[in-house]
Design a protein around this motif. Structure first.
Motif, PDB file in Angstrom:
ATOM      1  N   ALA A  57      -3.755  29.442 -35.243  1.00 61.74           N
ATOM      2  CA  ALA A  57      -3.197  30.501 -34.333  1.00 61.74           C
ATOM      3  C   ALA A  57      -2.036  31.284 -35.253  1.00 61.74           C
ATOM      4  O   ALA A  57      -1.839  32.428 -35.472  1.00 61.74           O
ATOM      5  CB  ALA A  57      -2.797  30.138 -33.059  1.00 61.74           C
ATOM      6  N   ALA A  58      -1.213  30.168 -35.646  1.00 65.70           N
ATOM      7  CA  ALA A  58      -0.148  30.715 -36.479  1.00 65.70           C
ATOM      8  C   ALA A  58      -0.386  31.340 -37.683  1.00 65.70           C
ATOM      9  O   ALA A  58       0.117  32.300 -38.037  1.00 65.70           O
ATOM     10  CB  ALA A  58       0.840  29.291 -37.037  1.00 65.70           C
ATOM     11  N   LEU A  59      -1.512  30.974 -38.472  1.00 64.87           N
ATOM     12  CA  LEU A  59      -2.088  31.549 -39.569  1.00 64.87           C
ATOM     13  C   LEU A  59      -2.728  32.844 -39.285  1.00 64.87           C
ATOM     14  O   LEU A  59      -2.347  33.885 -39.914  1.00 64.87           O
ATOM     15  CB  LEU A  59      -3.190  30.708 -40.460  1.00 64.87           C
ATOM     16  N   ALA A  60      -3.272  33.082 -38.218  1.00 66.55           N
ATOM     17  CA  ALA A  60      -3.915  34.450 -37.803  1.00 66.55           C
ATOM     18  C   ALA A  60      -2.775  35.149 -37.582  1.00 66.55           C
ATOM     19  O   ALA A  60      -2.925  36.433 -37.807  1.00 66.55           O
ATOM     20  CB  ALA A  60      -4.438  34.081 -36.637  1.00 66.55           C
ATOM     21  N   LEU A  61      -1.581  34.720 -36.998  1.00 63.35           N
ATOM     22  CA  LEU A  61      -0.368  35.634 -36.899  1.00 63.35           C
ATOM     23  C   LEU A  61       0.258  36.188 -38.066  1.00 63.35           C
ATOM     24  O   LEU A  61       1.099  36.721 -38.166  1.00 63.35           O
ATOM     25  CB  LEU A  61       0.635  35.064 -35.889  1.00 63.35           C
ATOM     26  N   GLY A  62      -0.161  35.549 -39.220  1.00 63.52           N
ATOM     27  CA  GLY A  62       0.575  35.752 -40.648  1.00 63.52           C
ATOM     28  C   GLY A  62       1.782  35.050 -40.742  1.00 63.52           C
ATOM     29  O   GLY A  62       2.348  35.312 -41.856  1.00 63.52           O
ATOM     30  N   SER A  63       1.976  34.283 -40.016  1.00 62.39           N
ATOM     31  CA  SER A  63       3.417  33.542 -40.268  1.00 62.39           C
ATOM     32  C   SER A  63       3.326  32.122 -39.592  1.00 62.39           C
ATOM     33  O   SER A  63       2.663  31.966 -38.321  1.00 62.39           O
ATOM     34  CB  SER A  63       4.509  34.170 -39.669  1.00 62.39           C
ATOM     35  N   VAL A  64       4.128  31.183 -40.027  1.00 62.54           N
ATOM     36  CA  VAL A  64       4.376  30.038 -39.257  1.00 62.54           C
ATOM     37  C   VAL A  64       5.132  30.413 -37.743  1.00 62.54           C
ATOM     38  O   VAL A  64       6.246  31.068 -38.041  1.00 62.54           O
ATOM     39  CB  VAL A  64       5.066  28.857 -40.088  1.00 62.54           C
ATOM     40  N   ALA A  65       4.583  29.713 -36.856  1.00 64.07           N
ATOM     41  CA  ALA A  65       5.162  30.018 -35.482  1.00 64.07           C
ATOM     42  C   ALA A  65       6.892  29.809 -35.453  1.00 64.07           C
ATOM     43  O   ALA A  65       6.971  28.526 -35.880  1.00 64.07           O
ATOM     44  CB  ALA A  65       4.901  29.385 -34.401  1.00 64.07           C
ATOM     45  N   ALA A  66       7.575  30.658 -35.166  1.00 70.17           N
ATOM     46  CA  ALA A  66       9.222  30.409 -35.146  1.00 70.17           C
ATOM     47  C   ALA A  66       9.541  30.145 -34.041  1.00 70.17           C
ATOM     48  O   ALA A  66       9.112  30.719 -32.660  1.00 70.17           O
ATOM     49  CB  ALA A  66       9.919  31.710 -35.897  1.00 70.17           C
ATOM     50  N   ARG A  67      10.270  28.730 -33.679  1.00 72.86           N
ATOM     51  CA  ARG A  67      10.819  28.567 -32.591  1.00 72.86           C
ATOM     52  C   ARG A  67      12.182  29.167 -32.554  1.00 72.86           C
ATOM     53  O   ARG A  67      12.674  29.525 -33.551  1.00 72.86           O
ATOM     54  CB  ARG A  67      10.911  27.025 -32.586  1.00 72.86           C
ATOM     55  N   ALA A  68      12.846  29.175 -31.253  1.00 69.26           N
ATOM     56  CA  ALA A  68      14.249  30.039 -31.139  1.00 69.26           C
ATOM     57  C   ALA A  68      15.113  29.467 -32.116  1.00 69.26           C
ATOM     58  O   ALA A  68      15.883  30.217 -32.615  1.00 69.26           O
ATOM     59  CB  ALA A  68      14.685  29.779 -29.942  1.00 69.26           C
ATOM     60  N   GLU A  69      15.088  28.143 -32.250  1.00 69.76           N
ATOM     61  CA  GLU A  69      16.278  27.409 -33.095  1.00 69.76           C
ATOM     62  C   GLU A  69      16.015  27.591 -34.743  1.00 69.76           C
ATOM     63  O   GLU A  69      16.814  27.524 -35.635  1.00 69.76           O
ATOM     64  CB  GLU A  69      16.031  25.929 -33.041  1.00 69.76           C
ATOM     65  N   ASP A  70      14.743  28.218 -34.978  1.00 70.92           N
ATOM     66  CA  ASP A  70      14.513  28.594 -36.478  1.00 70.92           C
ATOM     67  C   ASP A  70      15.023  30.123 -36.718  1.00 70.92           C
ATOM     68  O   ASP A  70      14.760  30.519 -37.966  1.00 70.92           O
ATOM     69  CB  ASP A  70      13.008  28.583 -36.769  1.00 70.92           C
ATOM     70  N   THR A  71      15.613  30.752 -35.698  1.00 65.37           N
ATOM     71  CA  THR A  71      16.289  32.115 -35.936  1.00 65.37           C
ATOM     72  C   THR A  71      17.518  31.982 -35.824  1.00 65.37           C
ATOM     73  O   THR A  71      18.134  31.235 -34.816  1.00 65.37           O
ATOM     74  CB  THR A  71      15.578  33.117 -34.922  1.00 65.37           C
ATOM     75  N   VAL A  72      18.395  32.830 -36.771  1.00 67.19           N
ATOM     76  CA  VAL A  72      19.646  32.716 -36.614  1.00 67.19           C
ATOM     77  C   VAL A  72      19.945  34.330 -36.368  1.00 67.19           C
ATOM     78  O   VAL A  72      19.363  35.105 -37.037  1.00 67.19           O
ATOM     79  CB  VAL A  72      20.667  32.362 -37.755  1.00 67.19           C
ATOM     80  N   LYS A  73      20.925  34.621 -35.430  1.00 65.09           N
ATOM     81  CA  LYS A  73      21.241  36.073 -34.977  1.00 65.09           C
ATOM     82  C   LYS A  73      22.558  36.467 -35.706  1.00 65.09           C
ATOM     83  O   LYS A  73      23.676  35.544 -35.572  1.00 65.09           O
ATOM     84  CB  LYS A  73      21.173  36.413 -33.727  1.00 65.09           C
ATOM     85  N   ILE A  74      22.708  37.427 -36.398  1.00 64.51           N
ATOM     86  CA  ILE A  74      24.030  38.066 -36.974  1.00 64.51           C
ATOM     87  C   ILE A  74      24.228  39.259 -36.084  1.00 64.51           C
ATOM     88  O   ILE A  74      23.492  40.114 -35.934  1.00 64.51           O
ATOM     89  CB  ILE A  74      23.989  38.406 -38.477  1.00 64.51           C
ATOM     90  N   GLY A  81      13.759  39.168 -47.466  1.00 66.97           N
ATOM     91  CA  GLY A  81      12.597  38.668 -46.585  1.00 66.97           C
ATOM     92  C   GLY A  81      13.253  38.201 -45.410  1.00 66.97           C
ATOM     93  O   GLY A  81      12.331  37.767 -44.345  1.00 66.97           O
ATOM     94  N   GLY A  82      14.479  38.593 -44.927  1.00 68.79           N
ATOM     95  CA  GLY A  82      14.970  38.339 -43.708  1.00 68.79           C
ATOM     96  C   GLY A  82      15.282  36.632 -43.548  1.00 68.79           C
ATOM     97  O   GLY A  82      15.174  36.205 -42.357  1.00 68.79           O
ATOM     98  N   LYS A  83      15.396  35.961 -44.625  1.00 62.42           N
ATOM     99  CA  LYS A  83      15.553  34.503 -44.653  1.00 62.42           C
ATOM    100  C   LYS A  83      16.837  34.273 -45.293  1.00 62.42           C
ATOM    101  O   LYS A  83      17.182  34.408 -46.250  1.00 62.42           O
ATOM    102  CB  LYS A  83      14.384  33.867 -45.096  1.00 62.42           C
ATOM    103  N   ALA A  84      17.502  32.908 -44.779  1.00 61.04           N
ATOM    104  CA  ALA A  84      18.465  32.413 -45.212  1.00 61.04           C
ATOM    105  C   ALA A  84      18.746  30.985 -44.735  1.00 61.04           C
ATOM    106  O   ALA A  84      18.569  30.563 -43.576  1.00 61.04           O
ATOM    107  CB  ALA A  84      19.865  33.303 -44.990  1.00 61.04           C
ATOM    108  N   GLY A  85      18.919  29.889 -45.682  1.00 62.14           N
ATOM    109  CA  GLY A  85      19.113  28.613 -45.251  1.00 62.14           C
ATOM    110  C   GLY A  85      17.955  27.909 -44.380  1.00 62.14           C
ATOM    111  O   GLY A  85      18.175  27.294 -43.434  1.00 62.14           O
ATOM    112  N   GLY A  86      16.696  28.608 -44.771  1.00 65.79           N
ATOM    113  CA  GLY A  86      15.487  28.099 -44.162  1.00 65.79           C
ATOM    114  C   GLY A  86      15.290  28.537 -42.633  1.00 65.79           C
ATOM    115  O   GLY A  86      14.346  28.166 -41.739  1.00 65.79           O
ATOM    116  N   LYS A  87      16.165  29.486 -42.383  1.00 68.64           N
ATOM    117  CA  LYS A  87      15.883  30.267 -40.995  1.00 68.64           C
ATOM    118  C   LYS A  87      15.415  31.733 -41.288  1.00 68.64           C
ATOM    119  O   LYS A  87      15.771  32.378 -42.052  1.00 68.64           O
ATOM    120  CB  LYS A  87      17.259  30.110 -40.373  1.00 68.64           C
ATOM    121  N   LYS A  88      15.056  32.187 -40.076  1.00 69.07           N
ATOM    122  CA  LYS A  88      14.753  33.620 -40.062  1.00 69.07           C
ATOM    123  C   LYS A  88      16.066  34.413 -39.631  1.00 69.07           C
ATOM    124  O   LYS A  88      16.655  33.946 -38.720  1.00 69.07           O
ATOM    125  CB  LYS A  88      13.537  33.760 -38.912  1.00 69.07           C
ATOM    126  N   VAL A  89      16.481  35.330 -40.363  1.00 65.81           N
ATOM    127  CA  VAL A  89      17.737  36.234 -39.967  1.00 65.81           C
ATOM    128  C   VAL A  89      17.271  37.192 -39.094  1.00 65.81           C
ATOM    129  O   VAL A  89      16.532  38.174 -39.501  1.00 65.81           O
ATOM    130  CB  VAL A  89      18.534  36.501 -41.142  1.00 65.81           C
TER     131      VAL A  89
END
Ligand code: VNL
Length: 400
Positions: free
Chosen positions: A26-43, A72-80
């Protein structure tokens, strides 16, 4: 910007039915590894996107978009995730938005701040919540002293004003009138220009000021004419330069032999192309010109223009470097915010489109080269062409 993982995991039933294998599929089908909330940092970015300083918001927002595209909107292994909020240049709004971004959105950092009062209004929130606050635009020297959580990627008016004061004293200018916007950065520009010019045996005939909001330059320009200085030194915030330059020309001050010297805020790349020939030959000093001849800047300008369809100015560079500073910090903390991120950002150094920069670990302020430039026409367009440089200038406002 959807959080796909919560779509998948919110339903218990589906959660139990899906095997690990189908989840991966399913994750592949969505074109990305499913991101959990902790994997995103907000600025949280707060900018004047409307109102008299909207060009500053537009420039910084455009630079952030470029950074997002390049990284690519990424930093420190997180989605920004960047949350851009419009304060319209009103300090009470900036403060409220900062509060919401910290409390509700749990941002790892606050950034932006188009004008000094907006940065100062937010400083107590950064301190109380221990949230790093990156000032990308505002340039009064004392801002970094308003909270231990403030860092700056723009510049300070003392940095900019000392450069042109040195040039004026060495180039036959003996009598000057100063004209500044009547608030924090104007006070700094006036004081640090005059102090250095007097030290070099120059004379300041008169110190004039215009209000930050809706300035009328006609009465002050008449006073300048009457005082007959060799030169008029000007600082006005980004966005006011074109209107000032027009009136300077219309009132014939250039033809009366009064030389115009300034900080680069006046010959701002955002407006310079439309200022007309009255701007030709204006000598000024600043930390960034879109014409800076380094390969890093050529790449920056080309990619910025391809994405945004306009020329970047010094505000854009402050925003771009601010994103890079936060990202570099996040790389070190693996995405953690707070004190760890603050410590990781102090002392960072990298090549900006303007040249090498350092975030001084003690003052949290920027150390950078200051260029003396002259407005010249190249390929039919006006540019600030650098002809001299002072290397690694610390904020003179902090060397008391
Ligand atoms: C400030 C300083 C704002 C320099 C500017 O443009 C500027 C400030 C909006 O600190 O308020 O060019």
């Amino acid at each position: 910007d959807r959080d796909w993982s919560s779509d998948v995991c919110s339903s218990d039933l589906r959660h139990h039915l899906l095997t690990l294998g189908t989840l991966a599929a399913a994750a592949l089908a969505l074109g990305s590894v499913a991101a959990r909330a902790e994997d995103t940092v907000k600025i949280g970015i707060i900018l004047p996107m409307t109102g008299p300083s909207a060009s500053t918001g537009r420039q910084i927002d455009a630079a952030i978009k470029l950074w997002m595209a390049q990284s690519g909107g990424k930093a420190g292994g997180k989605k920004v995730e960047v949350l851009v909020k419009d304060d319209a240049g009103v300090a009470d709004t900036t403060r409220r938005l900062a509060q919401e971004l910290v409390v509700n959105d749990k941002v790892v950092a606050l950034a932006g701040f188009g004008l000094t009062p907006l940065a100062l209004a937010t400083a107590p929130i950064a301190t109380q919540s221990k949230t790093p606050m990156v000032v990308m635009a505002a340039a009064t020297s004392s801002i970094t002293e308003a909270s231990p959580y403030i860092l700056r990627t723009s510049f300070t008016l003392p940095q900019a004003a000392v450069g042109i004061a040195e040039w004026a004293a060495k180039n036959g200018i003996k009598k000057v009138v100063t004209l500044v916007a009547d608030y924090g950065p104007g006070n700094d520009a006036e004081k640090y220009f005059a102090d250095r010019f007097l030290l070099n045996s120059g004379q300041v005939l008169e110190k004039l000021r215009t209000p930050l909001r809706s300035p009328d330059f006609a009465p002050v320009l008449q006073k300048v004419r009457d005082a007959k200085p060799d030169a008029l030194f000007v600082f006005l915030p980004s966005g006011q330069g074109a209107q000032f330059m027009k009136q300077f020309g219309e009132r014939g001050l250039d033809k009366a032999g009064i030389k115009l010297i300034a900080t680069g805020d006046v010959t701002d790349d955002d407006q310079l192309a439309d200022m007309g020939d009255v701007a030709l030959g204006v000598v000024n000093s600043h930390h960034y010109s879109a014409a800076h001849p380094s390969p890093a800047n050529k790449k920056f300008v080309a990619e910025f223009e391809a994405l945004n369809k306009f020329r970047p100015n010094f505000m854009a560079v402050g925003g771009y470097d601010g994103m890079r500073l936060i990202a570099k910090g996040l790389e070190q903390t693996k995405g953690a915010g707070g004190q760890a991120l603050m410590d990781a950002m102090k002392g960072q150094t990298f090549e900006s489109p303007r040249g090498n920069i350092l975030i001084d670990a003690q003052t949290r302020d920027i150390v950078q080269d200051i260029y003396t430039r002259k407005v010249e026409k190249k390929d039919g367009q006006l540019w600030n062409i650098e002809f001299d440089v002072q290397k690694s200038v610390k904020d003179p406002g902090k060397q008391k």
